[in-house]
Design an enzyme around this catalytic site. Structure first.
Site, short mmCIF file in Angstrom:
data_model
loop_
_atom_site.label_atom_id
_atom_site.label_comp_id
_atom_site.label_asym_id
_atom_site.label_seq_id
_atom_site.Cartn_x
_atom_site.Cartn_y
_atom_site.Cartn_z
N GLU A 259 11.50 -8.66 -0.38
CA GLU A 259 10.67 -9.60 0.38
C GLU A 259 11.45 -10.89 0.59
OE1 GLU A 259 7.53 -9.94 1.99
OE2 GLU A 259 8.33 -11.95 2.29
N HIS B 263 -27.93 -3.40 -15.58
CA HIS B 263 -26.64 -3.87 -16.11
C HIS B 263 -26.00 -2.64 -16.76
CE1 HIS B 263 -24.06 -5.87 -19.11
NE2 HIS B 263 -24.63 -5.05 -19.97
N GLU C 119 0.84 -1.21 0.00
CA GLU C 119 0.00 0.00 0.00
C GLU C 119 0.88 1.26 0.00
OE1 GLU C 119 -4.20 -1.48 2.08
OE2 GLU C 119 -2.91 -0.14 3.22
N MET D 49 -4.36 -8.97 12.38
CA MET D 49 -4.28 -7.59 12.89
C MET D 49 -5.08 -6.69 11.96
SD MET D 49 -0.43 -7.20 14.29
CE MET D 49 0.07 -7.89 15.85
P1 FAD Z 1 -4.88 0.06 18.15
O1 FAD Z 1 -5.63 0.65 17.04
O2 FAD Z 1 -3.41 -0.07 18.02
O3 FAD Z 1 -5.24 0.94 19.44
C1 FAD Z 1 -4.62 0.75 20.66
C2 FAD Z 1 -4.63 2.06 21.41
O4 FAD Z 1 -4.27 1.80 22.75
C3 FAD Z 1 -3.63 3.09 20.90
O5 FAD Z 1 -4.29 4.29 20.56
C4 FAD Z 1 -2.66 3.30 22.06
O6 FAD Z 1 -2.25 4.64 22.20
C5 FAD Z 1 -3.51 2.88 23.24
N1 FAD Z 1 -2.73 2.38 24.38
C6 FAD Z 1 -1.75 1.44 24.38
N2 FAD Z 1 -1.34 1.19 25.62
C7 FAD Z 1 -2.05 2.00 26.44
C8 FAD Z 1 -2.08 2.20 27.84
N3 FAD Z 1 -1.29 1.49 28.67
N4 FAD Z 1 -2.92 3.13 28.33
C9 FAD Z 1 -3.72 3.86 27.53
N5 FAD Z 1 -3.76 3.68 26.18
C10 FAD Z 1 -2.94 2.77 25.66
N6 FAD Z 1 -6.66 -2.59 9.35
C11 FAD Z 1 -7.76 -2.71 8.56
O7 FAD Z 1 -8.67 -3.44 8.92
N7 FAD Z 1 -7.88 -2.01 7.39
C12 FAD Z 1 -6.90 -1.18 6.95
O8 FAD Z 1 -7.05 -0.57 5.89
C13 FAD Z 1 -5.73 -1.05 7.74
N8 FAD Z 1 -4.74 -0.23 7.35
C14 FAD Z 1 -3.64 -0.09 8.15
C15 FAD Z 1 -2.62 0.75 7.71
C16 FAD Z 1 -1.49 0.92 8.49
C17 FAD Z 1 -0.40 1.85 8.02
C18 FAD Z 1 -1.38 0.24 9.75
C19 FAD Z 1 -0.19 0.44 10.61
C20 FAD Z 1 -2.39 -0.59 10.18
C21 FAD Z 1 -3.52 -0.78 9.38
N9 FAD Z 1 -4.55 -1.64 9.75
C22 FAD Z 1 -5.65 -1.78 8.95
C23 FAD Z 1 -4.51 -2.39 11.03
C24 FAD Z 1 -5.34 -1.67 12.09
O9 FAD Z 1 -4.86 -0.36 12.25
C25 FAD Z 1 -5.26 -2.43 13.41
O10 FAD Z 1 -5.60 -3.77 13.21
C26 FAD Z 1 -6.21 -1.82 14.43
O11 FAD Z 1 -5.90 -0.48 14.67
C27 FAD Z 1 -6.16 -2.61 15.75
O12 FAD Z 1 -7.01 -2.04 16.67
P2 FAD Z 1 -6.76 -2.18 18.25
O13 FAD Z 1 -7.90 -1.47 18.88
O14 FAD Z 1 -6.50 -3.58 18.60
O15 FAD Z 1 -5.41 -1.40 18.53
P1 NAD Z 2 2.64 -8.36 6.96
O1 NAD Z 2 2.75 -9.46 7.92
O2 NAD Z 2 1.42 -8.21 6.14
O3 NAD Z 2 3.85 -8.44 5.92
C1 NAD Z 2 5.18 -8.44 6.30
C2 NAD Z 2 6.01 -8.99 5.16
O4 NAD Z 2 7.37 -8.78 5.48
C3 NAD Z 2 5.81 -10.47 4.94
O5 NAD Z 2 5.58 -10.73 3.57
C4 NAD Z 2 7.12 -11.08 5.42
O6 NAD Z 2 7.48 -12.26 4.73
C5 NAD Z 2 8.09 -9.95 5.14
N1 NAD Z 2 9.29 -9.96 5.97
C6 NAD Z 2 9.39 -10.22 7.29
N2 NAD Z 2 10.65 -10.10 7.70
C7 NAD Z 2 11.38 -9.73 6.62
C8 NAD Z 2 12.74 -9.44 6.39
N3 NAD Z 2 13.63 -9.50 7.38
N4 NAD Z 2 13.13 -9.09 5.14
C9 NAD Z 2 12.22 -9.03 4.13
N5 NAD Z 2 10.93 -9.31 4.29
C10 NAD Z 2 10.51 -9.64 5.51
O7 NAD Z 2 2.95 -7.04 7.81
P2 NAD Z 2 2.82 -5.50 7.46
O8 NAD Z 2 2.70 -5.28 5.99
O9 NAD Z 2 3.93 -4.83 8.19
O10 NAD Z 2 1.45 -5.11 8.13
C11 NAD Z 2 1.27 -5.25 9.55
C12 NAD Z 2 -0.16 -5.54 9.90
O11 NAD Z 2 -0.99 -4.42 9.61
C13 NAD Z 2 -0.71 -6.71 9.12
O12 NAD Z 2 -1.19 -7.65 10.04
C14 NAD Z 2 -1.80 -6.17 8.29
O13 NAD Z 2 -2.92 -7.03 8.28
C15 NAD Z 2 -2.16 -4.84 8.95
N6 NAD Z 2 -2.51 -3.92 7.87
C16 NAD Z 2 -3.68 -4.11 7.22
C17 NAD Z 2 -4.01 -3.30 6.16
C18 NAD Z 2 -5.30 -3.52 5.45
O14 NAD Z 2 -6.13 -4.24 5.96
N7 NAD Z 2 -5.51 -2.91 4.29
C19 NAD Z 2 -3.16 -2.30 5.76
C20 NAD Z 2 -1.96 -2.14 6.43
C21 NAD Z 2 -1.66 -2.96 7.50
#
Ligand code: FAD
Ligand code: NAD
Length: 481
Positions: free
Chosen positions: A208, A460, A192, A325
């Protein structure tokens, strides 16, 4: 510490898991507080994850399309220029609108929003160190829900500064387009964010370790197709390649890589390196040790089927425990955990949680991959249908990708659905519903998908016709391919 306040539920963490759990608990009539240390609600997803990345994906796609894909549609444009500052502002506007929206929902539902770091001090006590630096406060809770999420896994030897060596958090906030970007990890974040910067003009190389892109869970055939499509868009891939380390020079970073099978090594130049090798559970300062709650070898908090730790009234949801995640997975668990507290039962169907990768075209899937079904030794049938044979996709000049059904050979029950195509992320919802209800491919193939066949006649052309035709291909034959 100030005097203890008693709540039915205290949620630690205000991300998609935590904020949904808090709202649901309040809706169920439970006195609820949510402790969040970030200063805004919405967690990783709204602040630095799903929302800002999707904003940049959408707007970089528009920019890229205007540059490369409008002339053939009869649209001549003048000088096209990128205004990165404005693109980042648009992103910030989406983020702040949505995070404030959660704050409004807390008020509306009567959730106490406690700004600070929560530490479990006792089985029913959470000590909160306020964000504004005031006196610690103690909350008493009958039930605790931990939803502290995850953080980027660091790469040993490459120190993250979020400017030149970045995680996704730095990658959504770069102030200029890097000439060369190396992405370590070809999973969802790598593809992405790699897409965003490639569209905006970077030369992006994805390194990768495994032999396929897409991260765990992507169907191998789809991963290959996606790689071919992204390569056509200009991204470069080095698969089966290990990153050994990097040399950070004043104007360049040399990323040293080696073939995973051993032997051949080379250095790739980069202005920015994105570390995207996965995320790990976040439990710093949570105080798990104060009450003896266990984590597994990967740092995930150990729970049973009802989300309970070994202290039954302390439950855990989202990224900080087992499973995919994903934001919607965390949300579903938030609701189920509250239902367990309130009613004694709850349910999440882990076999029907969709994944979407928001590249262009999008990739989306639900259920098992073909390689998983094969490994399980199950007899299966396949049905697929290309968007190049779909009239709406052809009309839109957006024909890359396909829909693929994997079904049980004996019963025709759907085992997995995999889509690459425009709007795949919306289309997969239909597959989720089908799997939730235990549908067969024939159930879908015989349902009217906006065109006159077998049943009602509807409008369609639509992209969903490809979904229906792939189902038809799984149990008999599609019409248009
Ligand atoms: P989080 O969203 O990580 O929330 C945890 C919160 O707890 C944080 O705000 C943190 O500050 C707080 N916290 C931690 N410890 C404490 C503490 N001790 N006291 C008070 N607060 C605390 N998922 C999708 O489904 N679709 C997507 O398109 C997607 N895109 C993503 C893109 C990126 C770049 C990344 C990094 C992730 C993406 N994800 C996506 C994954 C998604 O963001 C996570 O799966 C989701 O946020 C998890 O939710 P959560 O509530 O478990 O934790
Ligand atoms: P990921 O697990 O999707 O991918 C990590 C990749 O890195 C894997 O293909 C793995 O083989 C590779 N890798 C690991 N160690 C490596 C190394 N040393 N050298 C080269 N390649 C290596 O993890 P991510 O892309 O970091 O995303 C993290 C999490 O966030 C995922 O669980 C994903 O589901 C979530 N996320 C979700 C979305 C979405 O739903 N659209 C978007 C962003 C993130």
């Amino acid at each position: 510490a100030s005097e203890a306040e008693e709540h039915d539920v205290v949620v630690i963490g205000g991300g998609p898991g935590g904020y949904v759990a808090a709202i649901k608990a309040a809706q169920e009539g439970l006195k609820t507080a949510c402790v969040e240390k970030r200063g805004t609600l919405g967690g990783t997803c709204l602040n630095v994850g799903c929302i800002p990345s999707k904003s940049l994906l959408n707007n970089s796609h528009i920019y890229h399309q205007i540059l490369h894909d409008v002339e053939n549609r009869g649209i001549d444009v003048g000088d096209v220029k990128l205004n990165l500052t404005q693109m980042m502002k648009a992103k910030e506007q989406s983020v702040s609108g949505l995070t404030k929206g959660i704050e409004y929902l807390f008020k509306k539902n009567g959730v106490d929003y406690v700004k600070g770091t929560g530490t479990i001090a006792g089985e029913h006590e959470i000590e909160v160190n306020p964000l504004d630096g005031g006196e610690p406060q103690t909350l008493r809770a009958r039930n605790i829900i931990i939803a502290t999420g995850s953080e980027a896994t660091p790469f040993p030897g490459l120190e993250i500064d979020e400017k030149r060596i970045v995680t996704s958090t730095g990658a959504i906030a770069l102030t200029e387009v890097p000439e060369k970007m190396v992405v370590i990890g070809g999973g969802i974040i790598g593809l992405e964010m790699g897409s965003v910067w490639s569209r905006l003009g970077s030369e992006v190389t994805v390194v990768e370790y495994l032999g396929a892109i897409g991260g765990p869970g992507m169907d191998a055939e789809m991963a290959k197709t996606m790689q071919r499509i992204l390569q056509k868009q200009g991204m470069k891939f080095k698969l089966n390649t290990k990153v050994m380390g990097g040399d950070v020079e004043p104007n360049n970073i040399k990323v040293n890589v080696e073939s995973a099978e051993g032997g051949k090594s080379e250095a790739i130049d980069a202005d920015v390196v994105l570390v995207a090798i996965g995320r790990r559970p976040y439990t710093a300062n949570l105080g798990l040790e104060n009450v003896g709650i266990e984590v597994d070898e990967r740092g995930r908090i150990v729970i049973d089927q009802e989300y309970r730790t070994k202290i039954p009234h302390i439950r855990v949801i989202g990224d900080v425990t087992f499973g995919a995640m994903l934001a919607h997975k965390a949300e579903e668990e938030g609701i189920a955990a509250v239902e367990y507290i309130k009613k004694g039962y709850g349910h999440v169907n882990y076999g029907a949680i969709p994944s979407v990768m928001y590249t262009h075209p999008e990739a989306a899937w639900v259920g098992q991959t073909e390689q998983e079904v094969k490994a399980a030794g199950k007899a299966y049938s396949l049905g697929s249908f290309p968007f190049s044979a779909n009239s709406r996709a052809k009309t839109n000049l957006d024909t890359e990708g396909m829909v693929k059904f994997i079904t049980d050979k004996e019963t025709d029950r759907i085992l997995g659905i995999h889509i690459i195509g425009p709007n795949a992320g919306e289309m997969i919802a239909e597959g989720v519903l089908a799997m939730e209800y235990g549908a067969s491919s024939e159930d879908i193939g015989r349902t009217s998908h906006e065109w006159a066949v077998l049943t009602l006649s509807k409008a369609h052309p639509t992209l969903s016709e490809a979904f229906k035709e792939a189902a038809m291909a799984a149990f008999s034959k599609p019409i248009h391919a």
